[in-house]
Design a protein around this motif. Sequence first.
Motif, PDB file in Angstrom:
ATOM      1  N   UNK A  69      -4.133   0.150  -4.238  1.00 62.52           N
ATOM      2  CA  UNK A  69      -2.808   0.750  -4.087  1.00 62.52           C
ATOM      3  C   UNK A  69      -2.918   2.266  -3.956  1.00 62.52           C
ATOM      4  N   UNK A  70      -3.755   2.874  -4.789  1.00 57.60           N
ATOM      5  CA  UNK A  70      -3.911   4.327  -4.767  1.00 57.60           C
ATOM      6  C   UNK A  70      -4.636   4.781  -3.512  1.00 57.60           C
ATOM      7  N   UNK A  71      -5.600   3.997  -3.038  1.00 52.92           N
ATOM      8  CA  UNK A  71      -6.286   4.340  -1.786  1.00 52.92           C
ATOM      9  C   UNK A  71      -5.295   4.396  -0.623  1.00 52.92           C
ATOM     10  N   UNK A  72      -4.454   3.378  -0.526  1.00 54.93           N
ATOM     11  CA  UNK A  72      -3.491   3.331   0.576  1.00 54.93           C
ATOM     12  C   UNK A  72      -2.467   4.466   0.467  1.00 54.93           C
ATOM     13  N   UNK A  73      -1.962   4.694  -0.726  1.00 53.69           N
ATOM     14  CA  UNK A  73      -1.017   5.792  -0.923  1.00 53.69           C
ATOM     15  C   UNK A  73      -1.665   7.142  -0.653  1.00 53.69           C
ATOM     16  N   UNK A  74      -2.929   7.270  -1.066  1.00 52.03           N
ATOM     17  CA  UNK A  74      -3.647   8.524  -0.832  1.00 52.03           C
ATOM     18  C   UNK A  74      -3.752   8.860   0.641  1.00 52.03           C
ATOM     19  N   UNK A  75      -4.032   7.856   1.462  1.00 57.73           N
ATOM     20  CA  UNK A  75      -4.080   8.068   2.908  1.00 57.73           C
ATOM     21  C   UNK A  75      -2.707   8.475   3.424  1.00 57.73           C
ATOM     22  N   UNK A  76      -1.658   7.832   2.937  1.00 60.17           N
ATOM     23  CA  UNK A  76      -0.304   8.171   3.362  1.00 60.17           C
ATOM     24  C   UNK A  76       0.077   9.599   2.959  1.00 60.17           C
ATOM     25  N   UNK A  77      -0.491  10.077   1.865  1.00 61.16           N
ATOM     26  CA  UNK A  77      -0.235  11.453   1.436  1.00 61.16           C
ATOM     27  C   UNK A  77      -1.109  12.466   2.173  1.00 61.16           C
TER      28      UNK A  77
END
Length: 197
Positions: free
Chosen positions: A149-157
Amino acid sequence: MTAHLDPKKTALLSLHMVNDIASPDGKFGPMFSEQVVARHVIEKSKALLAYGRNQGFTIVHVAVRFQPEHTDLVTNSPLLTIVKDLDALVEGTWGADFVEDLYPIDGESIVTHQRVGAFQDSSLNQVLQQAGIEHIVLFGVVTNNIVEHTARNGVDYGYYVTVVEDCCSAPTLDIHNASIENMRLVADIKSLAEIQA
């Protein structure tokens, strides 16, 4: 992907390495600890933290914690419902504290949150932005929840994301491997040895 990790622009994120999740005696121990032990996740994560500190990375420890009686918990998913049923991850308890071998040291940031991913409704992005971070390196338990979840959100950020595969675990090896494969399109997947090299 950026192969070189610039210490001035890289943050190492320790995700949910708290007793209730990563320790055999924790509330989620029966669900998660077998693979933590089998994969030597604590020992490898300790070595990764030591490497990151030596290199001068920004270190951020992310913990999911709730107020007593879980007054700040929204039970809108099976996982979060289990948290409440187990009376887990309560602020100020041993279960919500960090695993002893992975404890924060002076100067390292601690980010607390109440959702599945580390960015949602937390100070994580602000902490990273203030430190001038462009690349985040992730490890923790469990692979298919907080890490993915954090990996995907990190890319989005807008961050470059690296996941240290052998410093993560899930309820089963199959689930872990499936999650790692899911992340290959959004993150660079490395081993501890590859990071150290």
